[in-house]
Design a protein around this motif. Structure first.
Motif, PDB file in Angstrom:
ATOM      1  N   TRP A 107       2.204 -10.004  51.953  1.00 29.75           N
ATOM      2  CA  TRP A 107       0.833 -10.368  51.617  1.00 29.75           C
ATOM      3  C   TRP A 107       0.668 -11.553  50.683  1.00 29.75           C
ATOM      4  O   TRP A 107      -0.392 -12.202  50.682  1.00 29.75           O
ATOM      5  CB  TRP A 107       0.125  -9.152  51.013  1.00 29.75           C
ATOM      6  N   SER A 108       1.658 -11.857  49.875  1.00 29.73           N
ATOM      7  CA  SER A 108       1.502 -12.895  48.852  1.00 29.73           C
ATOM      8  C   SER A 108       0.923 -14.187  49.408  1.00 29.73           C
ATOM      9  O   SER A 108      -0.092 -14.700  48.922  1.00 29.73           O
ATOM     10  CB  SER A 108       2.847 -13.186  48.196  1.00 29.73           C
ATOM     11  N   LEU A 109       1.554 -14.708  50.426  1.00 25.61           N
ATOM     12  CA  LEU A 109       1.124 -15.986  50.973  1.00 25.61           C
ATOM     13  C   LEU A 109      -0.252 -15.890  51.594  1.00 25.61           C
ATOM     14  O   LEU A 109      -1.032 -16.844  51.545  1.00 25.61           O
ATOM     15  CB  LEU A 109       2.126 -16.480  52.012  1.00 25.61           C
ATOM     16  N   LEU A 110      -0.535 -14.735  52.156  1.00 27.77           N
ATOM     17  CA  LEU A 110      -1.826 -14.537  52.789  1.00 27.77           C
ATOM     18  C   LEU A 110      -2.937 -14.510  51.750  1.00 27.77           C
ATOM     19  O   LEU A 110      -4.017 -15.065  51.955  1.00 27.77           O
ATOM     20  CB  LEU A 110      -1.803 -13.225  53.588  1.00 27.77           C
ATOM     21  N   VAL A 111      -2.641 -13.890  50.617  1.00 28.30           N
ATOM     22  CA  VAL A 111      -3.605 -13.871  49.519  1.00 28.30           C
ATOM     23  C   VAL A 111      -3.848 -15.295  49.019  1.00 28.30           C
ATOM     24  O   VAL A 111      -4.990 -15.729  48.859  1.00 28.30           O
ATOM     25  CB  VAL A 111      -3.108 -12.986  48.363  1.00 28.30           C
ATOM     26  N   ILE A 112      -2.777 -16.015  48.819  1.00 29.34           N
ATOM     27  CA  ILE A 112      -2.908 -17.387  48.335  1.00 29.34           C
ATOM     28  C   ILE A 112      -3.701 -18.239  49.320  1.00 29.34           C
ATOM     29  O   ILE A 112      -4.611 -18.976  48.943  1.00 29.34           O
ATOM     30  CB  ILE A 112      -1.514 -18.010  48.096  1.00 29.34           C
ATOM     31  N   ALA A 113      -3.357 -18.106  50.596  1.00 31.59           N
ATOM     32  CA  ALA A 113      -4.072 -18.872  51.621  1.00 31.59           C
ATOM     33  C   ALA A 113      -5.552 -18.536  51.636  1.00 31.59           C
ATOM     34  O   ALA A 113      -6.406 -19.403  51.819  1.00 31.59           O
ATOM     35  CB  ALA A 113      -3.455 -18.617  52.989  1.00 31.59           C
ATOM     36  N   THR A 114      -5.843 -17.267  51.411  1.00 26.68           N
ATOM     37  CA  THR A 114      -7.237 -16.832  51.425  1.00 26.68           C
ATOM     38  C   THR A 114      -8.009 -17.364  50.225  1.00 26.68           C
ATOM     39  O   THR A 114      -9.192 -17.663  50.309  1.00 26.68           O
ATOM     40  CB  THR A 114      -7.321 -15.298  51.448  1.00 26.68           C
ATOM     41  N   LEU A 115      -7.309 -17.495  49.129  1.00 28.31           N
ATOM     42  CA  LEU A 115      -7.951 -17.996  47.908  1.00 28.31           C
ATOM     43  C   LEU A 115      -8.064 -19.520  47.895  1.00 28.31           C
ATOM     44  O   LEU A 115      -8.687 -20.096  47.005  1.00 28.31           O
ATOM     45  CB  LEU A 115      -7.167 -17.536  46.671  1.00 28.31           C
ATOM     46  N   GLU A 116      -7.477 -20.140  48.879  1.00 32.12           N
ATOM     47  CA  GLU A 116      -7.430 -21.607  48.878  1.00 32.12           C
ATOM     48  C   GLU A 116      -8.823 -22.230  48.852  1.00 32.12           C
ATOM     49  O   GLU A 116      -9.055 -23.236  48.185  1.00 32.12           O
ATOM     50  CB  GLU A 116      -6.668 -22.100  50.116  1.00 32.12           C
ATOM     51  N   ALA A 117      -9.739 -21.615  49.556  1.00 28.47           N
ATOM     52  CA  ALA A 117     -11.087 -22.187  49.675  1.00 28.47           C
ATOM     53  C   ALA A 117     -11.920 -21.969  48.417  1.00 28.47           C
ATOM     54  O   ALA A 117     -12.977 -22.573  48.261  1.00 28.47           O
ATOM     55  CB  ALA A 117     -11.796 -21.585  50.886  1.00 28.47           C
ATOM     56  N   GLY A 118     -11.452 -21.112  47.530  1.00 28.62           N
ATOM     57  CA  GLY A 118     -12.212 -20.854  46.316  1.00 28.62           C
ATOM     58  C   GLY A 118     -11.977 -19.452  45.804  1.00 28.62           C
ATOM     59  O   GLY A 118     -11.424 -18.599  46.509  1.00 28.62           O
ATOM     60  N   PRO A 119     -12.392 -19.194  44.559  1.00 28.40           N
ATOM     61  CA  PRO A 119     -12.213 -17.895  43.918  1.00 28.40           C
ATOM     62  C   PRO A 119     -12.886 -16.779  44.713  1.00 28.40           C
ATOM     63  O   PRO A 119     -13.899 -17.003  45.367  1.00 28.40           O
ATOM     64  CB  PRO A 119     -12.910 -18.073  42.559  1.00 28.40           C
ATOM     65  N   LEU A 120     -12.303 -15.621  44.638  1.00 28.96           N
ATOM     66  CA  LEU A 120     -12.869 -14.464  45.338  1.00 28.96           C
ATOM     67  C   LEU A 120     -12.736 -13.216  44.481  1.00 28.96           C
ATOM     68  O   LEU A 120     -11.852 -13.115  43.638  1.00 28.96           O
ATOM     69  CB  LEU A 120     -12.165 -14.240  46.675  1.00 28.96           C
ATOM     70  N   ARG A 121     -13.588 -12.264  44.748  1.00 23.84           N
ATOM     71  CA  ARG A 121     -13.531 -10.983  44.070  1.00 23.84           C
ATOM     72  C   ARG A 121     -12.594 -10.049  44.818  1.00 23.84           C
ATOM     73  O   ARG A 121     -12.243 -10.299  45.967  1.00 23.84           O
ATOM     74  CB  ARG A 121     -14.921 -10.363  43.986  1.00 23.84           C
ATOM     75  N   TYR A 122     -12.243  -8.979  44.138  1.00 21.47           N
ATOM     76  CA  TYR A 122     -11.325  -8.000  44.718  1.00 21.47           C
ATOM     77  C   TYR A 122     -11.784  -7.546  46.095  1.00 21.47           C
ATOM     78  O   TYR A 122     -11.040  -7.617  47.087  1.00 21.47           O
ATOM     79  CB  TYR A 122     -11.211  -6.802  43.772  1.00 21.47           C
ATOM     80  N   THR A 123     -13.008  -7.119  46.178  1.00 20.90           N
ATOM     81  CA  THR A 123     -13.529  -6.580  47.434  1.00 20.90           C
ATOM     82  C   THR A 123     -13.571  -7.631  48.533  1.00 20.90           C
ATOM     83  O   THR A 123     -13.305  -7.341  49.697  1.00 20.90           O
ATOM     84  CB  THR A 123     -14.939  -6.003  47.228  1.00 20.90           C
TER      85      THR A 123
END
Lengths: 137, 137
Positions: free
Chosen positions: B38-54
């Motif tokens: 999941w690490s890379l997937l989380v990083i990739a997902t955050l690439e566009a901007g900050p996100l909340r847990y949910t």
DNA sequence: CAGGATCCGCCACGATACTG
DNA sequence: CAGTATCGTGGCGGATCCTG
């Protein structure tokens, strides 16, 4: 692709947006190879030239026969190493890299480089508090 | 370092030759992060901007709460994401990338690119015989 | 020499239930 | 909303023994 400002439900903001999930599975396989314990080490060891089974086992400290065999079969299957068996007594088998694995190795070396560059930075981060709290009353 | 032609036992031909085995452990940690699910997937997902847990949980299909939490803590620990908690009701927590993780992401995207480029090539290799035998009598 | 076969421990990961 | 706690499982990897 301009669904930015709330036209409806942004179903997938994540990187999985456009990727057909078939390619996702493949990406994962590649990442798993990179992440597994021996594949990259085997490739790196073969970089200088072809080696025999026993040589690999000697040059890669800590690898078991089982893991060496399994890893080689995986790499061979993907076309990342070639296996050449010479019909001699005693038997001789040589493993060598392919253009494909060499190109992969270039990318991976960048990753290693990144790790080396930011080694200290990360170690420092691990001793630091990482959560910031914005108090508001 | 010219032990090439049999002055004695070439103790380590492998890439572990000069590496102090302390750094080796660190390299492995980085590779494990890259390899984990999941690490890379989380990083990739955050690439566009900050996100909340949910939001993260929604944008990353298939991730469990446990794994999201664990992954975030790891990344946070290494300084790859920042965690910002806002003292509000209801509580709000935002995760964002750091310069460090952005630089890592650049490397990883090259890896993804490599995977995409050679996707077909590898699939073809998997259906082909990979062992060559040099007969000799 | 180059592996195959087998047994087993460990831990990453998933599912579920609960909490401040 | 943003987690924590607990349990259960699969398969990766190590050790050991055996074979063509």
């Amino acid at each position: 692709m301009q669904d930015q400002a709330g036209s409806g439900i942004a179903v997938g903001r994540g990187p999985c947006a456009g990727i057909p999930a078939e390619q996702m599975a493949f990406i994962r396989q590649v990442l798993d190879r990179v992440g597994d314990k021996w594949s990259l080490l085997v490739i790196a060891t073969l970089e200088a030239g072809p080696l025999r089974y026993t040589d690999l086992q000697r040059d890669i400290p800590g690898i078991s026969q089982r893991m060496l065999t399994l890893t080689l079969r995986q790499l061979q299957q993907d076309g990342l190493v070639t296996r050449t068996a010479y019909a001699e007594v005693p038997p001789r088998v040589e493993y060598a890299l392919t253009p494909l694995s060499r190109s992969l190795n270039e990318i991976v070396k960048q990753l290693i480089g990144w790790a080396a560059d930011h080694h200290d930075e990360i170690r420092q981060n691990r001793t630091r508090a990482t959560t910031s709290v914005t108090s508001q009353h």
